[in-house]
Design a protein around this motif. Structure first.
Motif, mmCIF file in Angstrom:
data_model
loop_
_atom_site.group_PDB
_atom_site.id
_atom_site.type_symbol
_atom_site.label_atom_id
_atom_site.label_comp_id
_atom_site.label_asym_id
_atom_site.label_seq_id
_atom_site.Cartn_x
_atom_site.Cartn_y
_atom_site.Cartn_z
ATOM 1 N N SER A 161 37.808 36.929 43.330
ATOM 2 C CA SER A 161 37.429 38.280 42.948
ATOM 3 C C SER A 161 38.685 39.114 42.722
ATOM 4 N N LEU A 162 38.778 39.728 41.533
ATOM 5 C CA LEU A 162 39.879 40.637 41.233
ATOM 6 C C LEU A 162 39.435 42.092 41.261
ATOM 7 N N LYS A 163 38.186 42.346 41.585
ATOM 8 C CA LYS A 163 37.680 43.710 41.585
ATOM 9 C C LYS A 163 38.230 44.489 42.767
ATOM 10 N N ALA A 164 38.607 45.754 42.496
ATOM 11 C CA ALA A 164 39.071 46.607 43.591
ATOM 12 C C ALA A 164 37.916 46.951 44.526
ATOM 13 N N LYS A 165 36.715 47.097 43.937
ATOM 14 C CA LYS A 165 35.528 47.389 44.733
ATOM 15 C C LYS A 165 34.516 46.283 44.489
ATOM 16 N N PRO A 166 34.491 45.259 45.331
ATOM 17 C CA PRO A 166 33.527 44.179 45.136
ATOM 18 C C PRO A 166 32.104 44.670 45.342
ATOM 19 N N GLN A 167 31.166 43.817 44.948
ATOM 20 C CA GLN A 167 29.766 44.187 45.078
ATOM 21 C C GLN A 167 29.409 44.455 46.531
ATOM 22 N N PRO A 168 28.422 45.349 46.736
ATOM 23 C CA PRO A 168 27.979 45.613 48.116
ATOM 24 C C PRO A 168 27.522 44.327 48.795
ATOM 25 N N GLY A 169 27.909 44.185 50.031
ATOM 26 C CA GLY A 169 27.544 43.005 50.803
ATOM 27 C C GLY A 169 28.590 41.915 50.775
ATOM 28 N N LEU A 183 40.525 25.682 32.098
ATOM 29 C CA LEU A 183 41.284 26.889 32.413
ATOM 30 C C LEU A 183 40.820 28.058 31.547
ATOM 31 N N ALA A 184 40.533 27.799 30.265
ATOM 32 C CA ALA A 184 40.044 28.867 29.389
ATOM 33 C C ALA A 184 38.707 29.415 29.895
ATOM 34 N N ILE A 185 37.827 28.528 30.354
ATOM 35 C CA ILE A 185 36.534 28.974 30.885
ATOM 36 C C ILE A 185 36.736 29.820 32.140
ATOM 37 N N LEU A 186 37.638 29.380 33.016
ATOM 38 C CA LEU A 186 37.898 30.125 34.245
ATOM 39 C C LEU A 186 38.448 31.513 33.930
ATOM 40 N N VAL A 187 39.445 31.596 33.035
ATOM 41 C CA VAL A 187 40.036 32.892 32.697
ATOM 42 C C VAL A 187 38.993 33.791 32.034
ATOM 43 N N PHE A 188 38.136 33.208 31.182
ATOM 44 C CA PHE A 188 37.085 33.987 30.534
ATOM 45 C C PHE A 188 36.109 34.544 31.565
ATOM 46 N N LEU A 189 35.723 33.739 32.554
ATOM 47 C CA LEU A 189 34.824 34.219 33.598
ATOM 48 C C LEU A 189 35.476 35.314 34.435
ATOM 49 N N LEU A 190 36.776 35.214 34.668
ATOM 50 C CA LEU A 190 37.484 36.276 35.379
ATOM 51 C C LEU A 190 37.430 37.588 34.590
ATOM 52 N N ALA A 191 37.585 37.475 33.258
ATOM 53 C CA ALA A 191 37.476 38.679 32.432
ATOM 54 C C ALA A 191 36.076 39.276 32.542
ATOM 55 N N MET A 192 35.048 38.418 32.508
ATOM 56 C CA MET A 192 33.683 38.915 32.650
ATOM 57 C C MET A 192 33.465 39.607 34.000
ATOM 58 N N SER A 193 34.121 39.093 35.026
ATOM 59 C CA SER A 193 33.981 39.723 36.345
ATOM 60 C C SER A 193 34.632 41.096 36.364
ATOM 61 N N LEU A 194 35.751 41.250 35.658
ATOM 62 C CA LEU A 194 36.416 42.559 35.631
ATOM 63 C C LEU A 194 35.626 43.567 34.805
ATOM 64 N N PHE A 195 34.843 43.101 33.853
ATOM 65 C CA PHE A 195 33.974 43.998 33.097
ATOM 66 C C PHE A 195 32.693 44.321 33.856
#
Length: 602
Positions: A314-322, A293-305
């Motif tokens: 995906s928690l991004k308001a604007k996901p990557q193109p495509g 769970l710690a790894i998953l939450v950490f990866l989610l933080a990396m995705s938001l950065f």
């Protein structure tokens, strides 16, 4: 199907599955054979790691008794437990418990028959701050050759405990202090108490009372800090501006899928509780689940950065193109939001859960499904009235700041989860999270969707291989029993005149030491050395200040580590040293030079 979704998903699953394999427990358990005048014995040697202890078979007023179940073929073997050491219990102030610390033998007298020996041990290992249950099974085949090569009492430092382990010797060996009493067997506690509640009017006693309270408590969970940021981002971020033709339909689908994820999580959890009988939140007692769970939450933080784009979460308001978020993304994010809400649910579900979780499985599922419906109710309302999407603020630059803020919030959650891990698991997990951050940067910077397919696949594959290698190094424990024993000055002075002895000076802050432990001094290679030469292997831990260990290191003419000292009984005053980094071949040549030709078990 999008051509990059599968490799990303497989990569995430690989990381989490590899982390879940980490099952290292803070105890070494070895099964050895001993030939003594009293007969042949199989001895289960328990050695808690430094800072940890187990409770004796008769633990005193607190703790869970260590228990061993052993069978030779179809014959049940009686276990003889040594007395525990009376010690103030770190987790029960004012209580004195009988503890096992250091190498502790449990004796199994063997009949003359031979065959398959199966041993199951269960115990509770505790440090000053946490406890971890241990269940371990071992087996070996008892043969004439194995008994002929068995140790003798002179080869073991703990044989004197055998006499104290006999039933008639126990009262004199470790008397329980007068103010303590022997507790009843654990199963007897189920009906040992008549509980009184301070305010019985607030207790739940029926399904009719539990359902409305469960619905209300589930609704309130949406306001908890554990889950509010995730929900806030998903409501705004997954309001798809890209679906200009049917924004209302897309908004409705998102909210229905998000609500379905919430309700599904509670139903799955209810079935697990009903079938296994586990307690609410017991998943947070499992170090492997916490690590994953710690790894998953950490990866989610990396995705938001913006370092990595995760599929399905995906928690991004604007996901990557495509990449176009769909219902599955909303469903999995609903599962995530509910998982994060679990630690916050106690204050609102306490009365409901106290009654529901001791009911039949169908009642547990009904009540927890109502909790899920209550938590999902705002999104069901939004799905029924998609026109309410107008009340949300328009997208803007503020969304990016909100995402970064949530990223830091998730990093804080990661720190909280790391604090739940056993002390010896924190540093390896932090090291692996550092590797995850690097791999996430490689994935997002060089393996993004803006890159050509071949370039993207190369860098993503490289990131996955580096992450898998890091997980193997830092998270996956060895299945071979660890032959290294904690350094004991008195035992060292005795053994170096009679037995081949290997001293490894190491510390947690020494990266070269850890590199040697993972490459040259592995459990498998060390076990082979101990068996080949009949040697005793001791690890001198310099992680914390230890004047005796530092004095010994200085006596060997060294002020730095790593150092490996090879003591031969023919030259106990002249050890052979290997300093700093060395190879397996170098170690083998040094051992042959010092120990080759020695009589077995000299």
């Amino acid at each position: 199907m999008r051509n990059w979704t599968i490799p990303i998903t497989l990569g995430l699953v690989l990381l989490l599955a590899t982390a879940a394999m980490a099952a290292e427990e803070p105890v070494d358990i070895n099964l050895v054979l001993v030939r003594a005048p009293e007969g042949n014995f199989a001895v289960l040697e328990l050695t808690p790691h430094p800072g940890w202890h187990a409770y004796a078979n008769t633990p005193g007023p607190s703790g869970f008794p260590t228990h061993v179940d052993a069978r030779l073929n179809d014959t049940q073997l009686a276990a003889l437990y040594p007395p525990g050491i009376p010690t103030p219990d770190p987790l029960s102030p004012g209580a004195t418990a009988l503890l096992y610390t250091g190498a502790t033998p449990i004796f199994l007298a063997l009949p003359q028959t031979q065959g398959e020996l199966q041993v199951a041990v269960r115990m509770l290992l505790c440090s000053d701050t946490t406890c971890q249950p241990v269940r371990r099974k071992l087996q070996t085949r008892i043969t004439e050759a194995a008994l002929a090569a068995a140790r003798t009492p002179q080869d073991t430092p703990w044989w004197d405990l055998y006499a104290h382990s006999l039933p008639e010797a126990k009262p004199q060996a470790a008397p329980v202090p007068p103010h303590t009493t022997t507790p009843p067997e654990p199963r007897a506690l189920e009906s040992a108490f008549t509980v009184r509640v301070f305010d019985p009017g607030l207790e739940v006693h029926s399904l009719g009372a539990a359902i409305p309270l469960a619905l209300l408590a589930g609704f309130i969970l949406n306001l908890m800090p554990c889950v509010l940021p995730v929900i806030g981002l998903k409501l705004r971020g997954l309001m798809p501006t890209a679906h200009k033709d049917s924004p209302s339909r897309a908004f409705r689908v998102h909210n229905l899928a998000f609500a379905a994820g919430i309700i599904s999580f509670f139903c799955i959890l209810a079935l697990a509780i009903g079938v296994t009988g586990m307690a609410w939140g017991q998943i947070f007692q499992n170090p492997n689940a916490i690590t994953a769970l710690a790894i998953l939450v950490f990866l989610l933080a990396m995705s938001l950065f913006g370092l990595i784009s995760l599929p399905l979460l995906s928690l991004k308001a604007k996901p990557q193109p495509g990449y176009m978020p769909g219902p599955i993304d909303s469903f999995t994010t609903g599962l995530l939001a509910t998982l994060l809400a679990t630690p916050c649910s106690g204050p609102f579900l306490g009365g409901v859960l106290a009654w529901a979780l001791i009911q039949p499985t169908l009642v547990i599922v009904t009540v927890l499904a109502c909790v899920g419906i209550g938590m999902a109710s705002p999104y069901l309302v939004l799905a029924a009235a998609p026109g309410l999407m107008r009340i949300f603020p328009r997208p803007g630059a503020w969304m990016e700041y909100l995402e970064i803020g949530l990223g830091f919030f998730l990093l804080g959650t990661t720190i909280y989860l790391l604090g739940l891990l056993p002390q010896d698991r924190i540093l390896p997990t932090l090291a692996f999270l550092w590797i995850c951050a690097f791999c996430a940067w490689v994935w997002g910077h060089w393996g993004g969707l803006h890159q050509p397919t071949s370039v993207r696949l190369f860098w993503r594959g490289t990131a996955l291989m580096v992450a898998a290698l890091g997980a193997w190094i830092f998270l996956v424990p060895t299945t071979t029993p660890n032959p290294w024993q904690p350094f004991d000055r008195q035992r060292f002075e005795t053994l170096r005149h009679t037995t081949p002895l290997l001293l490894d000076f190491t510390a947690d802050w020494c990266p070269n030491c850890k590199f040697l432990e993972k490459t040259v001094l592995t459990a498998k290679a060390s076990t082979a050395i101990a068996q080949r030469y009949g040697a005793v292997l001791m690890r001198v831990d310099l992680t914390h200040e230890d004047p005796q260990a530092m004095e010994l290191l200085a006596a060997l003419g060294s002020r730095s580590i790593p150092v490996l000292a090879i003591f031969s009984p023919s030259r106990p005053q002249s050890p052979l040293l290997l300093r700093d980094l060395f190879s397996q071949a170098t170690l083998e040549r040094a051992l042959e030079q010092e120990w080759e030709g020695l009589p077995p078990n000299q």
